[in-house]
Design an enzyme around this catalytic site. Structure first.
Site, mmCIF file in Angstrom:
data_model
loop_
_atom_site.group_PDB
_atom_site.id
_atom_site.type_symbol
_atom_site.label_atom_id
_atom_site.label_comp_id
_atom_site.label_asym_id
_atom_site.label_seq_id
_atom_site.Cartn_x
_atom_site.Cartn_y
_atom_site.Cartn_z
ATOM 1 N N GLY A 95 18.047 3.119 13.067
ATOM 2 C CA GLY A 95 16.627 2.902 13.342
ATOM 3 C C GLY A 95 16.324 1.422 13.399
ATOM 4 O O GLY A 95 16.744 0.663 12.511
ATOM 5 N N GLY A 139 13.008 0.055 14.147
ATOM 6 C CA GLY A 139 11.589 -0.277 14.123
ATOM 7 C C GLY A 139 11.362 -1.432 13.169
ATOM 8 O O GLY A 139 12.268 -2.231 12.909
ATOM 9 N N GLY A 152 13.769 -1.047 9.935
ATOM 10 C CA GLY A 152 15.169 -1.215 10.302
ATOM 11 C C GLY A 152 15.446 -2.549 10.965
ATOM 12 O O GLY A 152 16.460 -3.204 10.681
ATOM 13 N N SER A 195 -7.344 3.375 16.934
ATOM 14 C CA SER A 195 -7.125 2.657 15.681
ATOM 15 C C SER A 195 -8.233 2.861 14.651
ATOM 16 O O SER A 195 -9.412 2.912 14.979
ATOM 17 C CB SER A 195 -6.999 1.156 15.972
ATOM 18 O OG SER A 195 -6.997 0.419 14.773
ATOM 19 N N ARG A 197 -8.291 8.161 5.123
ATOM 20 C CA ARG A 197 -8.061 9.037 6.270
ATOM 21 C C ARG A 197 -8.170 10.525 5.926
ATOM 22 O O ARG A 197 -8.705 11.311 6.705
ATOM 23 C CB ARG A 197 -6.686 8.737 6.877
ATOM 24 C CG ARG A 197 -6.622 7.373 7.510
ATOM 25 C CD ARG A 197 -5.227 6.982 7.944
ATOM 26 N NE ARG A 197 -5.240 5.695 8.631
ATOM 27 C CZ ARG A 197 -4.163 5.079 9.067
ATOM 28 N NH1 ARG A 197 -2.976 5.611 8.868
ATOM 29 N NH2 ARG A 197 -4.257 3.915 9.689
ATOM 30 N N GLU A 222 9.076 4.432 6.578
ATOM 31 C CA GLU A 222 8.487 5.768 6.525
ATOM 32 C C GLU A 222 9.517 6.846 6.204
ATOM 33 O O GLU A 222 9.146 7.949 5.778
ATOM 34 C CB GLU A 222 7.807 6.082 7.865
ATOM 35 C CG GLU A 222 6.949 7.340 7.851
ATOM 36 C CD GLU A 222 6.281 7.628 9.180
ATOM 37 O OE1 GLU A 222 5.653 8.699 9.309
ATOM 38 O OE2 GLU A 222 6.381 6.789 10.108
#
Length: 681
Positions: free
Chosen positions: A49, A51, A54, A293, A346, A464
């Protein structure tokens, strides 16, 4: 159905240091073993990974002198899903002078996660946050700046301060580009060997220690063996188990699931985040949903009509939202949560939207009548007035004010407004956005200790993909913070403590080892199974069906009956999948997108069952996990701190089914913050 045991309880050594929480990390670093620079070039590390977590790990570790092999299924690390992050990244720098601090960020994050995260990990994250901003500025990230040239910040949900640094609505993209530039420098030096369009299909464990992976070249179809002294999993979350989510369509859980199947513990799988501001579903032809967003809630007011007849007319498009006066609008978040208003966390905002739509006040003309308005007219007028005063306009009309205000909004959110208009053909400067909650992030993930190492020695998990920092609900703008903290500022300190064992004998395990052979055979047999199957049903049918089950029974609202049904339905669907799935082509063809999807969906069909099992055993409501049986009279979450103040940690034993998984408990102890009812009223 499944049973709970804790005979392996001693395996759960979280390695949290003793002492004051303010000193834990600093003191702990001094106890960690080191690897000298002249020995680092003899050690190889695999990173799965690329992202933000990573990529930052690759850049940092290779800069230190380690040899890094980096794997991503995309054609470039720049296409990692981190690029889609919009709103910003948190840090406790207190540039606004609004009394922010390390403690305040720590407290907001603990409270936002509904007291279901590790206190020590969250405090460390808060401590490191300011360093991340300094690092990114040094790398050239074009963060927004105020009139004086200082870095600008804005607010996100669950906070009363402005601590979110941003680059318009493209923060993830800019952070990823800076991270990729650091990687590219090391790729040029030869310290990073990049394996684009490769997918990890198994973790190789030798004598109880992670020593490599089996990967498939997605272009040629070749199965490859790769050995290393340590493996880092940074493959992101598992939100696509719901099929419809804000994640990239290629985002998957296969890497973390392979680790779980090899003995890596999985923590809190039922904690999945629903984001309140996404473009509503339009039809069953959709394959993903689009995020708007959370930063938009700084200036947007969320509302639905107070009258059912108005909601009906809006759905029929015989009445426009602009035609409804303020007194006939229900600004329900401002009404229910006056202290935080539209900037509640959220999970709270998502459930409130669902409650209004369930009562018939939804405004979107889709099959479920689900949607609410996000209105910017008040902010546009306010900013317009301020700008007019600032530039000395004494006489102005409403048109002038609106024009000035729209220019301010464009400077803050222009790319987001443009994206919304392109998708919906509606101008959000002139008419309110339509939004509704959608799956966005997963707080659960592979269990890790304080060093970010999984229960398999030598296998680290960051970003994550692990569970460590967000508890039952993640606050906005904290994902980028965690990903970069793990890769830039935590893992480079903790992984040498493990790698130091190889200094005297750095020789790699040979890829001819019998465990590599065994893993490769298992991978090839699974691939062969897809092709010898005589099924006729495409992969997407099963993925959509699974997503429908997960959203209906394991989504925003859960109960015992729903979850029990989900487990049974997923088991039936999984059996149907293996009997009837159709993958076109031949093994030797190489490039085969349907084969890629089939492997990922097969893993989702197992993970989905574990998520439902975890949600069923947690008989409380906390954060994103809302059990209908456990709520207050006002419809808020009702935690049970006596019986459920723990991390649920699942262990899969070899050759046993998902329903036979064993659940362990890591008790959560809070000494620096008082555990209390979470209220945003």
């Amino acid at each position: 159905m499944f049973y709970l045991m804790s005979h392996n309880y001693l395996k759960l050594n979280s390695k949290i240091p003793q002492g004051s929480i303010k000193d834990k990390w600093e003191n702990y670093k001094s106890t960690l073993k080191l690897v000298s620079p002249n020995n680092r070039s003899n050690i190889e590390i695999i990173v799965v990974g690329t992202g933000l977590s990573g990529g930052s790990a690759c850049a940092s570790l290779s800069e230190l002198g380690y040899n890094v092999k980096a794997f991503c299924y995309q054609d470039s690390p720049r296409r990692a899903h981190s690029v889609a992050a919009q709103g910003g990244i948190n840090a406790s720098k207190n540039y606004k002078g609004d009394n922010d601090s390390v403690y305040q960020l720590f407290y907001d994050t603990i409270k936002g996660g509904d007291y279901r995260s590790r206190e020590a990990n969250v405090y460390r994250l808060s401590e490191i946050s300011s360093n991340i901003i300094d690092q990114c500025v040094a790398q050239g990230v074009p963060f927004a700046r105020d009139y004086a040239g200082y870095l600008e910040t804005r607010s996100f949900g669950g906070t009363k301060v402005s601590r979110t640094f941003y680059a318009k609505g493209q923060t993830g993209q800019q952070l990823l580009l800076s991270c990729y530039s650091a990687m590219s420098r090391q790729i040029g030096k030869g310290r990073i060997k990049m394996y684009n369009r490769h997918e990890m299909l198994d973790l190789v464990v030798i004598e109880g220690v992670a020593r490599g992976i089996i990967a498939r070249n997605l272009i040629s179809g070749e199965i490859e063996r790769h050995a290393a002294h340590a493996v880092i999993i940074a493959s992101g979350g598992y939100g696509n188990v719901f099929f419809l989510s804000t994640n990239a369509m290629g985002s998957n859980a296969s890497a973390i699931w392979k680790v779980h199947n090899k003995g890596g513990f999985f923590a809190n799988p039922c904690f999945t985040q629903i984001h309140p501001t996404c473009i509503p579903l339009q039809g069953d032809y959709q394959s993903k949903l689009t995020l708007m967003s959370e930063s938009l809630r700084n200036d947007g007011r969320i509302w639905v009509p107070k009258k059912l007849e108005d909601a009906f007319l809006i759905r029929k498009e015989t009445k426009k939202p602009e035609e409804i006066n303020d007194e006939d609008r229900d600004f329900y978040l401002e009404r229910r949560y006056p202290s935080f208003g539209n900037l509640v966390p959220r999970d709270v905002a998502s459930r409130a939207a669902k409650e209004r739509c369930d009562k018939g006040f939804g405004i979107e003309n889709n099959e479920t009548k689900e949607g609410v308005f996000l209105d910017f007219s008040s902010a546009i007028y306010k900013y317009g007035q301020e700008k007019a005063n600032e530039i000395g306009i004494k006489k102005y009309n409403d048109i002038d004010i609106v024009n000035l205000g729209e220019k301010i909004m464009e400077s803050k959110y222009g790319n987001l407004f443009h994206m919304y208009e392109k998708i919906t053909n509606k101008n959000p400067y002139k008419t309110p956005m339509k939004i509704y909650p959608a799956v966005h992030y997963t707080m659960g993930g592979l269990w890790v200790d304080y060093n970010l190492m999984s229960s398999i020695p030598g296998c680290y998990v960051i970003g994550e993909a692990n569970f460590s920092d967000h508890g039952a609900n993640r606050l906005g703008a904290s994902a980028l913070m965690q990903g970069l903290a793990d890769g830039y500022f935590i893992l480079p300190y903790t992984i040498p403590d493990y790698l130091s064992r190889y200094v005297k004998d750095p020789k790699k395990i040979s890829i001819t080892h019998e465990e590599f052979e065994k893993s490769e055979i298992n991978v090839k047999n699974r691939i062969k199974k897809f092709f010898v199957n005589k099924g006729k049903i495409p992969v997407d049918f099963f993925h959509k069906k699974l997503g429908s089950i997960m959203w209906e029974y394991v989504g925003m609202s859960r109960n015992h009956v729903k979850l029990s049904k989900a487990i049974k339905k997923i088991q039936e669907l999984r059996n149907n999948f293996w009997e009837n799935v159709f993958v076109p082509g031949k093994i030797e063809d190489g490039l085969n997108y349907e084969l890629e999807k089939a492997g990922r969906v097969a893993d989702f069909l197992e993970l989905g069952e574990l998520m439902a099992m975890d949600a069923l055993q947690r008989k409380e409501s906390c954060g994103s996990h809302f059990r209908e049986e456990y709520q207050t009279e006002e419809g808020e979450t009702l935690r049970d701190d006596v019986n459920y103040k723990y991390v649920s940690v699942w262990e899969k034993e070899e050759n046993k089914s998902i329903s036979d998984e064993i659940m362990h408990k890591e008790n959560l102890n809070f000494t620096f913050v008082k555990v209390q009812s979470r209220s945003y009223k």
